[in-house]
Enzyme design. Structure first.
Site, PDB file in Angstrom:
ATOM      1  N   ASP A   1      -9.586  -2.741   2.042  1.00 35.49           N
ATOM      2  CA  ASP A   1      -9.690  -2.093   3.443  1.00 35.49           C
ATOM      3  C   ASP A   1     -10.813  -1.253   3.595  1.00 35.49           C
ATOM      4  O   ASP A   1     -11.424  -0.480   2.503  1.00 35.49           O
ATOM      5  CB  ASP A   1      -8.454  -1.124   3.514  1.00 35.49           C
ATOM      6  CG  ASP A   1      -8.496  -0.340   5.048  1.00 35.49           C
ATOM      7  OD1 ASP A   1      -9.574  -0.034   5.233  1.00 35.49           O
ATOM      8  OD2 ASP A   1      -7.608  -0.462   5.311  1.00 35.49           O
ATOM      9  N   LYS A  40      -6.979   2.591  -2.476  1.00 38.76           N
ATOM     10  CA  LYS A  40      -7.602   3.651  -1.329  1.00 38.76           C
ATOM     11  C   LYS A  40      -8.209   4.945  -2.230  1.00 38.76           C
ATOM     12  O   LYS A  40      -7.530   5.201  -3.381  1.00 38.76           O
ATOM     13  CB  LYS A  40      -6.517   4.052  -0.543  1.00 38.76           C
ATOM     14  CG  LYS A  40      -6.894   5.109   0.777  1.00 38.76           C
ATOM     15  CD  LYS A  40      -5.872   5.218   1.747  1.00 38.76           C
ATOM     16  CE  LYS A  40      -6.641   6.093   2.813  1.00 38.76           C
ATOM     17  NZ  LYS A  40      -5.562   6.107   3.906  1.00 38.76           N
ATOM     18  N   ASP A  91     -10.025   4.762  10.938  1.00 42.01           N
ATOM     19  CA  ASP A  91      -9.324   3.680  11.752  1.00 42.01           C
ATOM     20  C   ASP A  91      -9.741   3.595  13.084  1.00 42.01           C
ATOM     21  O   ASP A  91      -8.714   3.556  13.839  1.00 42.01           O
ATOM     22  CB  ASP A  91      -7.914   3.865  11.279  1.00 42.01           C
ATOM     23  CG  ASP A  91      -7.654   3.360  10.063  1.00 42.01           C
ATOM     24  OD1 ASP A  91      -7.831   2.145   9.648  1.00 42.01           O
ATOM     25  OD2 ASP A  91      -6.964   4.283   9.296  1.00 42.01           O
ATOM     26  N   ASP A 105     -11.669   7.524   6.534  1.00 42.91           N
ATOM     27  CA  ASP A 105     -10.926   6.383   6.911  1.00 42.91           C
ATOM     28  C   ASP A 105     -10.125   6.901   8.206  1.00 42.91           C
ATOM     29  O   ASP A 105      -8.921   6.651   8.425  1.00 42.91           O
ATOM     30  CB  ASP A 105      -9.919   6.454   5.750  1.00 42.91           C
ATOM     31  CG  ASP A 105      -8.924   5.225   5.968  1.00 42.91           C
ATOM     32  OD1 ASP A 105      -9.309   4.193   6.315  1.00 42.91           O
ATOM     33  OD2 ASP A 105      -7.785   5.219   5.727  1.00 42.91           O
ATOM     34  N   GLU A 145      -3.414  -3.014  -2.164  1.00 44.78           N
ATOM     35  CA  GLU A 145      -4.203  -2.452  -1.519  1.00 44.78           C
ATOM     36  C   GLU A 145      -4.831  -0.987  -2.059  1.00 44.78           C
ATOM     37  O   GLU A 145      -3.858  -0.188  -2.238  1.00 44.78           O
ATOM     38  CB  GLU A 145      -4.125  -2.133  -0.048  1.00 44.78           C
ATOM     39  CG  GLU A 145      -4.954  -1.444   0.872  1.00 44.78           C
ATOM     40  CD  GLU A 145      -4.470  -1.296   2.430  1.00 44.78           C
ATOM     41  OE1 GLU A 145      -3.527  -1.239   2.496  1.00 44.78           O
ATOM     42  OE2 GLU A 145      -5.460  -0.828   3.188  1.00 44.78           O
ATOM     43  N   HIS A 163      -8.555  -5.872   5.047  1.00 42.82           N
ATOM     44  CA  HIS A 163      -8.167  -4.992   6.058  1.00 42.82           C
ATOM     45  C   HIS A 163      -9.489  -4.779   6.692  1.00 42.82           C
ATOM     46  O   HIS A 163     -10.365  -3.933   6.072  1.00 42.82           O
ATOM     47  CB  HIS A 163      -7.436  -3.685   5.676  1.00 42.82           C
ATOM     48  CG  HIS A 163      -5.961  -3.973   5.748  1.00 42.82           C
ATOM     49  ND1 HIS A 163      -4.909  -2.987   5.383  1.00 42.82           N
ATOM     50  CD2 HIS A 163      -5.180  -5.253   6.003  1.00 42.82           C
ATOM     51  CE1 HIS A 163      -3.863  -3.674   5.448  1.00 42.82           C
ATOM     52  NE2 HIS A 163      -3.842  -4.666   5.711  1.00 42.82           N
ATOM     53  N   HIS A 189     -11.437   2.435   2.622  1.00 51.62           N
ATOM     54  CA  HIS A 189     -11.032   2.856   1.731  1.00 51.62           C
ATOM     55  C   HIS A 189     -12.044   3.379   0.480  1.00 51.62           C
ATOM     56  O   HIS A 189     -11.479   3.388  -0.687  1.00 51.62           O
ATOM     57  CB  HIS A 189      -9.934   2.220   1.288  1.00 51.62           C
ATOM     58  CG  HIS A 189      -8.527   2.331   2.248  1.00 51.62           C
ATOM     59  ND1 HIS A 189      -7.340   1.833   1.791  1.00 51.62           N
ATOM     60  CD2 HIS A 189      -8.379   2.856   3.372  1.00 51.62           C
ATOM     61  CE1 HIS A 189      -6.606   2.001   2.697  1.00 51.62           C
ATOM     62  NE2 HIS A 189      -7.287   2.588   3.786  1.00 51.62           N
ATOM     63  N   ASP A 195      -6.872  -3.439  10.811  1.00 52.90           N
ATOM     64  CA  ASP A 195      -5.964  -2.239  10.397  1.00 52.90           C
ATOM     65  C   ASP A 195      -6.669  -1.108  11.090  1.00 52.90           C
ATOM     66  O   ASP A 195      -7.835  -0.306  10.482  1.00 52.90           O
ATOM     67  CB  ASP A 195      -5.940  -2.299   8.806  1.00 52.90           C
ATOM     68  CG  ASP A 195      -5.226  -0.938   8.593  1.00 52.90           C
ATOM     69  OD1 ASP A 195      -4.455  -0.440   9.461  1.00 52.90           O
ATOM     70  OD2 ASP A 195      -5.181  -0.640   7.332  1.00 52.90           O
ATOM     71  N   TRP A 217       0.902  -1.066   0.068  1.00 54.52           N
ATOM     72  CA  TRP A 217      -0.016   0.312  -0.096  1.00 54.52           C
ATOM     73  C   TRP A 217       1.051   1.208  -0.113  1.00 54.52           C
ATOM     74  O   TRP A 217       1.896   1.422   0.833  1.00 54.52           O
ATOM     75  CB  TRP A 217      -0.984   0.112   1.147  1.00 54.52           C
ATOM     76  CG  TRP A 217      -1.585   1.385   1.414  1.00 54.52           C
ATOM     77  CD1 TRP A 217      -2.723   1.908   0.508  1.00 54.52           C
ATOM     78  CD2 TRP A 217      -1.139   2.527   2.114  1.00 54.52           C
ATOM     79  NE1 TRP A 217      -3.048   3.080   1.030  1.00 54.52           N
ATOM     80  CE2 TRP A 217      -2.013   3.698   1.653  1.00 54.52           C
ATOM     81  CE3 TRP A 217      -0.382   2.675   3.153  1.00 54.52           C
ATOM     82  CZ2 TRP A 217      -2.316   4.907   2.550  1.00 54.52           C
ATOM     83  CZ3 TRP A 217      -0.155   3.911   3.748  1.00 54.52           C
ATOM     84  CH2 TRP A 217      -1.113   4.845   3.334  1.00 54.52           C
TER      85      TRP A 217
HETATM   86  C1  RNT Z   1      -3.790   3.081   5.174  1.00 55.38           C
HETATM   87  C2  RNT Z   1      -3.913   1.854   4.792  1.00 55.38           C
HETATM   88  C3  RNT Z   1      -2.689   0.781   5.390  1.00 55.38           C
HETATM   89  C4  RNT Z   1      -2.258   1.086   6.740  1.00 55.38           C
HETATM   90  C5  RNT Z   1      -1.141   0.216   7.015  1.00 55.38           C
HETATM   91  C6  RNT Z   1      -0.343   0.862   8.248  1.00 55.38           C
HETATM   92  O1  RNT Z   1      -4.955   3.769   4.760  1.00 55.38           O
HETATM   93  O2  RNT Z   1      -5.126   1.290   5.262  1.00 55.38           O
HETATM   94  O3  RNT Z   1      -3.145  -0.657   5.104  1.00 55.38           O
HETATM   95  O4  RNT Z   1      -3.235   1.394   7.428  1.00 55.38           O
HETATM   96  O5  RNT Z   1      -0.377  -0.511   6.247  1.00 55.38           O
HETATM   97 ZN    ZN Z   2      -5.391  -0.808   5.266  1.00 55.34          ZN
END
Ligand code: RNT
Ligand code: ZN
Length: 417
Positions: free
Chosen positions: A257, A224, A294, A292, A222, A284, A260, A325, A181
């Protein structure tokens, strides 16, 4: 209600609760090392800013400051969560002994030996991630940079990461998922959208030219949609990552993810689409709150729906590589870790306790009335009793008994840092 009674209630719907418990305890869920130290890592100044469009918020005391503290915290988390844990490492967590620092393009398996030893001792597998952020060689782009020197540096980092992933897989005799990523993108309207994407494609091709056994190392790409400071454009968009993986199916797999995508897009609905074409995918699992962000994964509707799709699509038999994640620095980090892991396990167990065959045949027989109602009734079956039995079965505290352990750890360990 006791577990026995709960089991009987589920049996009335044709569901075998014990089978659900046995299935779940064998399915690996990757625990992200970066929740413990706010994604800082050990290979550069821990006080430099986090870049790549991601952000942790909060300054709750007790952050892990070195490998020993991070390992101790992971130990604590593992004592509190049921199921099969895998560790998920980032390259920035390299451990340099005797002043043997190496930059990211020069990382070697030996810089992860302590982690390999740690995993072996705990009998767990390990996934890996090259780290394309928080480093002076981000210009700010990495694999898609217009500057060849920058690109080459990051390609070497990717190749080094493949070699490390291979080593980890061999040493632990377990599959190593290696996720690529980058936060490459632009804050404002780009002057060229295709150029960076072509360079990103070519850079990943160069990385995946490094030899590896695709049965043991699973490179992922990955996607985003945006990040902080890269609001207008990301090189690794959803279409880019998906088409990259689709056109190189023998070399890598796509990773989604669920933070994303545009806020009303649901990853739960995308899993089956991808698995119609890809034999395997990676996820993720996070909780995006309006963006995003988290946040810690909770037992909410979308996490449950993602879990139902994983179960229905054969995800627990190796088709879906699951990883957490998220990073929250505003609350106790060990609690955040354990809570998100437990909640994901809860969602998976809840999914395993659904009468999937019946739901499918109701749909196929166009009995949508009964389909709706059975799904509603599932919500009030005595799930908590089966969950607590699962925790006891895995020798970890049931609900109501784990949080006190974190408070104790905070008083005895975290608060002294
Ligand atoms: C970031 C991505 C990625 C990170 C990690 C730390 O938006 O989700 O996966 O969170 O690699
Ligand atoms: Zn991620």
């Amino acid at each position: 209600m006791s577990y026995q009674e709960a089991k009987e209630r589920y049996a009335e719907y044709g569901i075998d609760a014990q089978k659900a418990i046995d299935t779940l305890k064998g399915a690996p869920l990757s625990l992200h090392c970066w929740q413990g130290d706010d994604v800082r890592g050990f290979d550069t100044d821990p006080n430099k800013p986090l870049t790549g469009g991601i952000q942790t918020t909060g300054n709750y005391p007790g952050r892990a400051r070195n490998p020993e503290e991070l390992m101790a915290d992971i130990d604590k988390v593992m004592s509190l969560v049921p199921g099969k844990v895998k560790l998920n490492l980032h390259a920035s967590y390299a451990i340099f002994e005797d002043g043997s620092w190496a930059d990211r393009d020069k990382l070697e398996p030996k810089h992860f030996q302590k982690w390999v030893d740690y995993c072996r001792e705990k009998h767990i597998g390990c996934d890996f991630n090259p780290t394309y952020f928080s480093h002076e060689k981000c210009d700010p782009l990495t694999l898609s940079s217009a500057n060849k020197d920058t690109r080459d540096f990051w390609i070497e980092h990717g190749k080094a990461s493949i070699r490390i992933s291979n080593y980890i897989a061999e040493q632990l005799n377990d599959l190593c998922v290696m996720n690529i990523w980058t936060g490459d993108g632009f804050k404002d309207i780009p002057g060229d959208r295709k150029g960076p994407r072509e360079r990103y494609r070519d850079s990943i091709d160069a990385i995946l030219a490094e030899p590896y056994d695709f049965n043991k190392v699973k490179p992922c790409v990955e996607s985003k949609v945006f990040g902080i400071g890269v609001e207008s454009y990301t090189a690794g968009s959803a279409e880019f990552a998906l088409l990259y993986a689709a056109s190189r199916m023998d070399k890598c797999i796509p990773l989604m993810d669920n933070g994303h995508y545009h806020p009303t897009e649901m990853v739960s609905d995308k899993i089956s689409s991808l698995l119609t074409f890809f034999p395997e995918i990676a996820l993720h699992i996070t909780r995006p709150v309006r963006w995003d962000s988290d946040h810690v994964v909770i037992f909410d509707d979308e996490t449950r729906e993602i879990a139902r799709e994983i179960v229905r699509c054969g995800g627990l038999e190796g088709k879906v590589h699951m990883a957490l994640d998220y990073f929250d620095a505003s609350i106790n980090r060990v609690a955040a870790w354990a809570s998100g892991f437990r909640n994901t396990q809860k969602a998976l167990l809840f999914a395993l306790l659904q009468p999937m065959d019946e739901l499918k045949s109701l749909q196929d027989g166009s009995n949508f009335t009964k389909l709706l109602n059975i799904q509603e009734e599932m919500k009030t079956l005595p799930f908590g009793d089966v969950w607590n039995e699962y925790c006891r079965h895995c020798n970890v505290p049931e609900d109501g008994k784990w949080f006190g352990e974190v408070e104790k750890y905070e008083a005895e360990v975290l608060s002294k840092r």
